[in-house]
Design an enzyme around this catalytic site. Structure first.
Site, PDB file in Angstrom:
ATOM      1  N   ASP A 221       0.853  -1.195   0.000  1.00 44.96           N
ATOM      2  CA  ASP A 221       0.000   0.000   0.000  1.00 44.96           C
ATOM      3  C   ASP A 221       0.891   1.248   0.000  1.00 44.96           C
ATOM      4  O   ASP A 221       2.027   1.187  -0.469  1.00 44.96           O
ATOM      5  CB  ASP A 221      -0.979  -0.060   1.183  1.00 44.96           C
ATOM      6  CG  ASP A 221      -2.287   0.654   0.865  1.00 44.96           C
ATOM      7  OD1 ASP A 221      -2.225   1.853   0.548  1.00 44.96           O
ATOM      8  OD2 ASP A 221      -3.362   0.032   0.935  1.00 44.96           O
ATOM      9  N   HIS A 244       2.171   1.927  -3.262  1.00 43.91           N
ATOM     10  CA  HIS A 244       1.293   2.934  -3.863  1.00 43.91           C
ATOM     11  C   HIS A 244       1.883   4.345  -3.841  1.00 43.91           C
ATOM     12  O   HIS A 244       1.195   5.314  -4.115  1.00 43.91           O
ATOM     13  CB  HIS A 244      -0.086   2.912  -3.184  1.00 43.91           C
ATOM     14  CG  HIS A 244      -0.841   1.640  -3.437  1.00 43.91           C
ATOM     15  ND1 HIS A 244      -2.104   1.405  -2.970  1.00 43.91           N
ATOM     16  CD2 HIS A 244      -0.489   0.522  -4.136  1.00 43.91           C
ATOM     17  CE1 HIS A 244      -2.515   0.199  -3.368  1.00 43.91           C
ATOM     18  NE2 HIS A 244      -1.539  -0.360  -4.066  1.00 43.91           N
TER      19      HIS A 244
END
Ligand code: NAG
Ligand code: NAG
Length: 396
Positions: A221, A244
């Site tokens: 993430d 991310h």
């Protein structure tokens, strides 16, 4: 003559004694968890030993060291509670702390290792192994699983230093800094698979004066996620990927929300991440804001969305608010951003109709789509450019 010698001798003695006293006064006690009954084979439960070490260090009037020697130590979830009687507790960690094999043992505890109301705590070295792999698989299969724990969190704490710490396979977020002041993370290493869910590297919120330096974050993430109420944050020499990317947000989920200001992200590299430098807000009314942001000296390699402001944030497009974001974004500078985009649109500003992005500044931005020119896309974005940039600007 003899008299002078005697006086000199006495003076020397006085100095000597006062030095002795000073050393006594700052004597540092070390609490070795092995001596408190910890088991270095990773199987016997060492939670109580570490907890006991914390209590002793916290009750001590003088600074102290909690020593975790080489070995593997099984720790169930543990709350390191302050305030303490001294402002200098150092964890010296040569070993590995491991979470229970069965994620159900701690899966609903929110945190694995939580510090609260700590002042002057340092962590030097060590590895934290959240053993999240089985939980990620459970979540992927859509089974009924606990949400999992954040590996390490500091809440309402100040003057914290984290040096050379490794966090691997966290169940949820790796490190969370919440409600803190003056926290320095340096040489931190975060490791988790690129498709592990919600394993943000370092999350900061409601905090002031935080720095994240010389660190390497590979996860599933956000590399660093910057939540509401973050002020004076410095991120420098950090490598992200997979993951991310660096994210301010998500913001604007609540109407009454603290803003984000004075964030500097510099000398970072991003490789094969979903985003590079991102600001994301939900499309609904909010009093939140983002201002005085500097992104400087970033190198991107194969990043899907290198520069992105998304004020219609809604992951997986489920239950989207579908309104207009109230979060005001202003004074965001992108300076010296180089490299390659994995998609045709390397720069995307999707700002709010109600409060367009103001004061966006682009300088020395050179992003290509693989080896071809990339494009920029703008909605409600106002700003300026300095010198030539690529893709060319779409700001109004
Ligand atoms: C902004 O944050 C930096 C840390 O990155 C700090 O040194 C500086 O003083 C802050 N500026 C203001 C105006 O508070
Ligand atoms: C950051 O990057 C710039 C440009 O590559 C370089 O000139 C500068 O020395 C770097 N700063 C640090 C602290 O490494």
């Amino acid at each position: 003559m003899a008299k002078i010698a005697t006086i000199l001798f006495i003076q020397l003695m006085v100095i000597f004694l006062s030095i002795c006293q000073e050393t006594l006064a700052i004597e540092i006690t070390t609490y070795n968890i092995l001596k408190l009954g910890a088991n270095p084979n990773g199987k016997g439960d060492s939670t109580n030993s570490l907890s006991k070490a914390w209590s002793l260090a916290c009750e001590s009037k003088t600074p102290s060291i909690i020593y975790v020697p080489k070995g593997s130590f099984l720790i169930k979830h543990l709350n390191f509670k302050g305030p303490c009687r001294n402002k200098g507790i150092t964890f010296r960690v040569d070993g590995i702390l491991v979470a229970p094999t069965n994620y159900n043992d701690i899966g609903d505890a929110n945190y694995w290792l939580l510090f609260e109301w700590a002042d002057g705590v340092s962590i030097n070295g060590g590895t934290l192994d959240g053993r999240g792999v089985a939980l990620w698989a459970c979540k992927k299969n859509g089974k009924n699983c606990p949400s999992g724990v954040t590996t390490l969190a500091f809440s309402n704490s100040k003057n914290v230093a984290i040096n050379g710490l490794t966090s691997r396979n966290s169940q949820m977020f790796h490190i969370v800094i919440n409600g803190c002041e003056n926290v320095k993370l340096q040489g931190v290493n975060v490791l988790a698979s690129g498709n592990s869910p919600n394993t943000d590297g370092i999350h900061v919120q409601l905090s002031k004066g935080i720095s994240i330096l010389q660190s390497k974050i590979s996860t599933g993430d956000d590399c660093v996620s910057i939540g509401p109420g973050t002020t004076n944050l410095l991120i420098e020499k950090v490598h992200c990927g997979p993951g991310h990317g660096v994210s301010i947000g998500s913001l604007g989920k609540d109407f009454d929300e603290a803003g984000v200001q004075n964030v500097t992200v510099k000398n970072v590299t991003l490789s094969s991440t979903q985003n590079g430098l991102r600001i994301k807000t939900w499309a609904k009314p909010s009093k939140g804001f983002v201002r005085n942001i500097l992104f400087q000296h970033a190198i991107m390699t194969n990043v899907e969305n290198p520069i992105v402001i998304d004020q219609n944030y809604c992951p997986s497009n489920k239950n989207c608010p579908g309104q207009v974001s109230g979060v005001k974004i202003s004074d965001v500078t992108y300076h010296d951003i180089q490299g390659t985009s994995a998609t045709g649109i390397a720069v995307k500003f999707d700002c709010s109709k109600a409060s367009p992005c103001q004061g966006i500044k682009l300088e020395s931005v050179h992003l290509k789509y693989k080896n071809q020119p990339a494009r920029a896309s703008c909605l409600n974005a106002v700003g300026t450019t300095v010198g030539p940039i690529e893709p060319s600007s779409c700001l109004s």
